[in-house]
Design an enzyme around this catalytic site. Structure first.
Site, short mmCIF file in Angstrom:
data_model
loop_
_atom_site.label_atom_id
_atom_site.label_comp_id
_atom_site.label_asym_id
_atom_site.label_seq_id
_atom_site.Cartn_x
_atom_site.Cartn_y
_atom_site.Cartn_z
N ARG A 1 -25.66 17.38 -1.27
CA ARG A 1 -24.27 17.63 -1.33
C ARG A 1 -23.20 17.29 -0.65
O ARG A 1 -23.00 17.77 0.51
CB ARG A 1 -24.25 19.20 -1.54
CG ARG A 1 -23.10 19.85 -2.22
CD ARG A 1 -22.98 21.60 -2.12
NE ARG A 1 -22.32 21.55 -0.64
CZ ARG A 1 -22.88 22.73 0.35
NH1 ARG A 1 -23.82 23.61 -0.28
NH2 ARG A 1 -22.15 22.86 1.32
N HIS B 1 -19.45 23.57 -0.68
CA HIS B 1 -20.10 24.43 -1.89
C HIS B 1 -19.32 24.63 -2.90
O HIS B 1 -19.75 24.47 -4.34
CB HIS B 1 -20.90 25.64 -1.21
CG HIS B 1 -21.71 26.52 -2.13
ND1 HIS B 1 -22.59 26.06 -3.05
CD2 HIS B 1 -21.03 27.77 -2.88
CE1 HIS B 1 -23.14 27.12 -3.87
NE2 HIS B 1 -22.04 27.92 -3.61
N TYR C 1 -20.89 24.34 9.39
CA TYR C 1 -22.22 24.38 9.50
C TYR C 1 -22.98 23.05 9.09
O TYR C 1 -24.02 22.89 9.41
CB TYR C 1 -22.76 25.57 8.43
CG TYR C 1 -22.42 25.47 7.03
CD1 TYR C 1 -23.16 24.29 6.05
CD2 TYR C 1 -21.26 25.93 6.45
CE1 TYR C 1 -22.55 24.29 4.87
CE2 TYR C 1 -21.10 25.75 4.95
CZ TYR C 1 -21.51 24.86 4.29
OH TYR C 1 -21.45 24.87 2.71
#
Length: 366
Positions: free
Chosen positions: A265, A269, A278
């Protein structure tokens, strides 16, 4: 200490399919469908999905769209899955599905309308049998299992043509009970279904290694008696081939398949997330080197079937397509605010009746 003798009663292997490696080089002869024209069409659809995502994110940032989940870096999965289905098959999508929806004939403005909160956006004119996007995690897999049961029943009892139910989910969804329940039904009833898991390495901010201890996601199907395969999810040829083969087997009565498509990805998100908090920057940089568009584009250039001139023409064409879709989206007649209540219940609870009346009265007020 005495160590008892034991006999091996079961074992398994997980195979991985790849046609184009990270450098865009063929690792084996390509399948028959992979003609230059077809590969150019797959490249176009992935490029379109990426451009639609770009425009959708910009609309969200300017307050013209709600929260949006991009498919950046994962376009090969959606395009590969959507292109492997027949019109009469039933697709049960999750939320990260831009490429698959485009392949299923859904209009760009319909996709935007879904994320813009327009209830009418869920009515796909070109794929009327497909389910609407599913935001709850893994519940769409149970929907697909139920639909696959109905398709099998209707084929066997009513002599209808064989059809297949196909559903997608992220690897985080395989940690949910819904996933295992659906998979168990597929195996025990040998249903005509295919599950494709987009293993993009991150379940929001949780990395894959903290989601599950299994070396592969695909092997989770073994316990349910379901065929399993891992494919390179950045290789659209491998995804298209694997899904098409699995769908053909399911249609022929040979049972269900779970396909793990490994990808990465490259985006947040959703637009409500900030992956910089993160995700290691070096990991992201490395993943960008083998993403689907670069990979297929490199291969096509190597065979002489793509060029800077063709790329420029494509980007101009897709920009015009997106601009028309944006105008169509902006010019959609506004629906009533009460539309959000129309399909919730057969009979609205009292608390919602009050809210419904408040909205209705606000709309008719001068």
């Amino acid at each position: 200490m005495h160590k008892p003798k034991m006999q091996l009663v079961a074992s398994f292997d997980i195979a991985r399919l790849q046609y184009l490696d990270a450098r865009g080089q063929a690792t084996q002869p390509l399948p028959g469908f992979a003609t230059p024209d077809t590969l150019q069409a797959l490249y176009r659809q992935m490029a379109l999905a990426r451009l639609v995502d770009d425009r959708a994110v910009k609309l969200q940032r300017t307050g013209q769209l709600g929260t949006y989940p991009s498919t950046l870096g994962q376009e090969a999965i959606g395009v590969g899955v959507g292109g492997a289905l027949r019109t009469e098959d039933v697709y049960c999508p999750y939320y990260r599905e831009t490429g698959a929806l485009l392949e299923r004939g859904v209009e760009i403005e319909e996709i935007l309308a879904i994320w813009g909160g327009d209830e009418r956006g869920q009515g796909f004119r070109h794929a009327p049998r497909d389910l609407p996007l599913c935001v709850p995690i893994a519940t769409q897999l149970l929907h697909a299992a139920g639909i696959a049961f109905a398709l099998k029943y209707r084929h066997q009892r009513l002599d209808e043509p064989a059809r297949v139910a196909v559903s997608c989910a992220g690897e985080g969804a395989t940690s949910k009970g819904d996933f295992y329940e659906a998979l168990n039904l597929l195996g025990v009833w040998q249903l005509p279904a295919v599950f494709v898991i987009n293993n993009n390495q991150w379940a929001i901010s949780v990395p894959r290694h903290r989601q599950t201890a299994t070396p592969t996601i695909a092997q989770k199907a073994v316990a349910a008696g379901v065929s399993a395969l891992q494919v390179d999810g950045n290789d659209v040829i491998a995804v298209r081939s694997a899904v098409a083969d699995a769908v053909a087997r399911a249609r022929g009565g040979e049972g269900p398949t779970l396909i793990e498509a490994t990808s990465y990805r490259l985006c947040d998100h959703t637009t409500a997330d900030d992956a910089r908090r993160y995700r290691p920057e070096q990991e992201l940089h490395e993943a960008e080197q083998s993403e689907p568009l670069v990979r297929l584009g490199t291969y096509l250039r190597g065979t002489g079937d793509w060029s800077d001139e063709l790329e420029g023409e494509l980007q101009r064409e897709l920009a015009e397509v997106c601009e028309r879709a944006l105008r169509n989206y902006a010019e959609r007649p506004r629906e009533s605010a009460t539309a959000m209540f129309d399909h919730l219940y057969a009979e609205l609870p009292e608390a919602l009746i009050e809210q419904y009346e408040e909205l209705r009265n606000e709309e008719v007020a001068p």
